[in-house]
Each structure stands twice: as C-alpha cells, then as structure tokens.
Write a protein that holds these residues in place. Structure first.
Motif, PDB file in Angstrom:
ATOM      1  N   GLY A 101      52.106  28.464  -1.102  1.00 53.93           N
ATOM      2  CA  GLY A 101      50.685  28.754  -0.969  1.00 53.93           C
ATOM      3  C   GLY A 101      49.864  27.645  -0.365  1.00 53.93           C
ATOM      4  N   ALA A 102      50.417  26.436  -0.290  1.00 52.53           N
ATOM      5  CA  ALA A 102      49.671  25.324   0.295  1.00 52.53           C
ATOM      6  C   ALA A 102      49.653  25.454   1.818  1.00 52.53           C
ATOM      7  CB  ALA A 102      50.310  24.003  -0.115  1.00 52.53           C
ATOM      8  N   ARG A 103      48.607  24.936   2.438  1.00 48.98           N
ATOM      9  CA  ARG A 103      48.535  24.911   3.897  1.00 48.98           C
ATOM     10  C   ARG A 103      49.031  23.567   4.403  1.00 48.98           C
ATOM     11  NH1 ARG A 103      45.918  28.637   7.076  1.00 48.98           N
ATOM     12  NH2 ARG A 103      44.966  30.377   5.942  1.00 48.98           N
ATOM     13  N   ILE A 104      49.843  23.626   5.443  1.00 49.09           N
ATOM     14  CA  ILE A 104      50.381  22.409   6.031  1.00 49.09           C
ATOM     15  C   ILE A 104      50.004  22.355   7.505  1.00 49.09           C
ATOM     16  CG2 ILE A 104      52.326  22.175   4.431  1.00 49.09           C
ATOM     17  CD1 ILE A 104      54.078  23.577   6.491  1.00 49.09           C
ATOM     18  N   ARG A 105      49.943  21.157   8.039  1.00 50.16           N
ATOM     19  CA  ARG A 105      49.617  20.950   9.452  1.00 50.16           C
ATOM     20  C   ARG A 105      50.921  20.855  10.240  1.00 50.16           C
ATOM     21  NH1 ARG A 105      44.971  19.179  12.110  1.00 50.16           N
ATOM     22  NH2 ARG A 105      43.976  18.931  10.062  1.00 50.16           N
ATOM     23  N   VAL A 106      51.127  21.782  11.148  1.00 51.00           N
ATOM     24  CA  VAL A 106      52.356  21.827  11.933  1.00 51.00           C
ATOM     25  C   VAL A 106      52.019  22.113  13.395  1.00 51.00           C
ATOM     26  CG1 VAL A 106      53.873  22.560  10.049  1.00 51.00           C
ATOM     27  CG2 VAL A 106      52.658  24.271  11.394  1.00 51.00           C
ATOM     28  N   ARG A 107      52.963  21.825  14.274  1.00 57.49           N
ATOM     29  CA  ARG A 107      52.826  22.137  15.697  1.00 57.49           C
ATOM     30  C   ARG A 107      53.710  23.337  16.018  1.00 57.49           C
ATOM     31  NH1 ARG A 107      54.099  16.673  18.655  1.00 57.49           N
ATOM     32  NH2 ARG A 107      55.340  16.352  16.780  1.00 57.49           N
ATOM     33  N   VAL A 108      53.094  24.358  16.613  1.00 58.44           N
ATOM     34  CA  VAL A 108      53.796  25.606  16.910  1.00 58.44           C
ATOM     35  C   VAL A 108      53.914  25.759  18.424  1.00 58.44           C
ATOM     36  CG1 VAL A 108      53.738  28.110  16.642  1.00 58.44           C
ATOM     37  CG2 VAL A 108      52.888  26.639  14.796  1.00 58.44           C
ATOM     38  N   PRO A 109      55.120  26.001  18.950  1.00 59.15           N
ATOM     39  CA  PRO A 109      55.273  26.165  20.402  1.00 59.15           C
ATOM     40  C   PRO A 109      54.625  27.443  20.913  1.00 59.15           C
ATOM     41  CG  PRO A 109      57.356  26.587  19.271  1.00 59.15           C
ATOM     42  CD  PRO A 109      56.415  26.067  18.234  1.00 59.15           C
ATOM     43  N   VAL A 110      54.208  27.401  22.196  1.00 56.29           N
ATOM     44  CA  VAL A 110      53.583  28.547  22.856  1.00 56.29           C
ATOM     45  C   VAL A 110      54.570  29.139  23.853  1.00 56.29           C
ATOM     46  CG1 VAL A 110      51.660  29.349  24.278  1.00 56.29           C
ATOM     47  CG2 VAL A 110      51.303  27.529  22.590  1.00 56.29           C
TER      48      VAL A 110
END
Length: 232
Positions: A101-110
C-alpha cells in the motif's frame, strides 16, 4: 503490472569497506537491505544473478523478493547499484524494503507504438525522444511495467507529453504541476543549397612564357637644314 523477481542472497556478518572487499574476494557482490523502519540486513549475491537483472533492463521498476538463506524473505526494490570504475562490474547493491500500500518512487520505461505507421514519420519527420523513462510515484503492488504512447496520429511538430500516455495505471508523475514533454515529431533537416563557386583564372607567373616584344626603334633624327649658298 510490475514484475516480481525472486533473487537469492546469503547473509554476511560484518559491515565496512574491509568486509565488503573480503566478500568480493569470495566472488560475491555485497549488498544491503534497508528501510521500513527496520534494521538493515547485510547480504551478498551471486554476480551472475545481478548481471542478469541489469542486462535485461527495467530493473528500476521491478519488485524483488530477496530470499536470504536461513533468513527472511524481503520485499524490495533495487534502489542503487555501484559499479567498478574500470571493469564496470557491480561492486555493491542497495535494496529498499517496501510495505504493501505504500507509494514508492520508481522510473518506468516508455514504449512508443505504431512508429512505422505514424503520419508524421511517414511524412519525413523524426522521433525525438526526450525521456525514455518517467519517474513516478506508484503503489508497490501497482507499479507499471511500462507506459505506452501511440504515434499513429502524431504529425510533424506534435509534442508527446505525460497526457499522451494511454494509461497512467494510477501512478503520479514525479514532476508535478506541468504536462512535461516526453518526445516530439521533429521536422526533417534540409540541407541548404550551396551557391556556385566561381574560380578565378590563375595569374601568369612572372619570368615564364613569351618575352615581351621589344620597343619599336626610335624614328631617325630629322636631317639638318642645308647650309645657305655663298654669294658671289
């Protein structure tokens, strides 16, 4: 949705640079699992497992179950990798624990779709990618594996922004307050026509070629007047 990858580890007892070097001499990659208001767990990994994850890409948006031998199984994300400056091999890895349930900061490819049928690209435009990955805040169980942007109707001069993504999948952008650019269809580059170059004829080199004609001879001096006849 995000992939969950199982990766095995062994516990290590000592912290510090000396202990990390000793772990590397054993052929392992030292690491640490931290976060979620718990004590850090010192671990070590088989370098082949780590390289497999790094080379296949997308590890910034994957969840990892770090299975510690004779220890706990930690639900984590791979937060930071340190590389050797010469060999470019991983020498230390940080994993951050995540709570449901926690929000994390991640990089998502496009991922760009229908590039081959894009109106702008077929007209000669060029896809100019500003960001191949987008940093977002997402719930740990809902981290997107990738984002998709459809280029089929994109024309020359069009900008593809955060709002152009088909489905944000509940993620919030790390850049807040503006519809930031991800890519654009740039106009083709046209070479300017070169003006014709006029080459001047070379000047004759002194001392070569025909000698100049000699100056015409001066006219003969006029005859002196005859002397007057003597009187008888």
């Amino acid at each position: 949705m995000v992939q969950t990858v199982r990766i095995e580890a062994v516990a290590r007892a000592d912290a510090g640079k000396g202990a990390a070097r000793a772990t590397r001499r054993e052929g392992l990659v030292p690491g640490v699992v931290y976060g979620a208001k718990q004590a850090a767990t010192l671990v070590a990994f088989d370098p082949r497992d780590i390289m497999k994850e790094l080379t296949k890409g997308g590890w910034q948006s994957h969840l990892y179950e770090v299975v510690v031998k004779d220890g706990p199984t930690e639900r984590t994300i791979m937060r930071e990798v340190q590389f050797h400056p010469v060999t470019d091999r991983p020498i230390h890895i940080d994993f951050q624990r995540v709570a449901p349930g926690a929000r994390i900061r991640v990089r998502v490819p496009v991922v760009f779709q229908n590039e081959e049928t894009s109106v702008g690209i077929k007209a000669g435009g060029v896809l100019n990618v500003v960001r191949r990955e987008v940093e977002v805040l997402a719930e740990t169980d809902k981290v997107p594996d990738h984002f998709e942007i459809d280029l089929a109707e994109a024309k020359i001069g069009d900008g593809l922004r955060w709002s152009s993504i088909k489905d944000h999948q509940g993620a919030r952008p790390g850049i807040a307050g503006r519809d930031f650019m991800i890519a654009s269809i740039a106009a083709p580059t046209v070479d300017e026509e070169l003006a014709p170059v006029v080459v001047a004829a070379p000047e004759p080199v002194k001392g070569k070629g025909k000698a100049p004609a000699k100056a015409a001879a001066k006219p003969a001096a006029a005859a002196a007047p005859a002397a007057p006849a003597k009187k008888k």
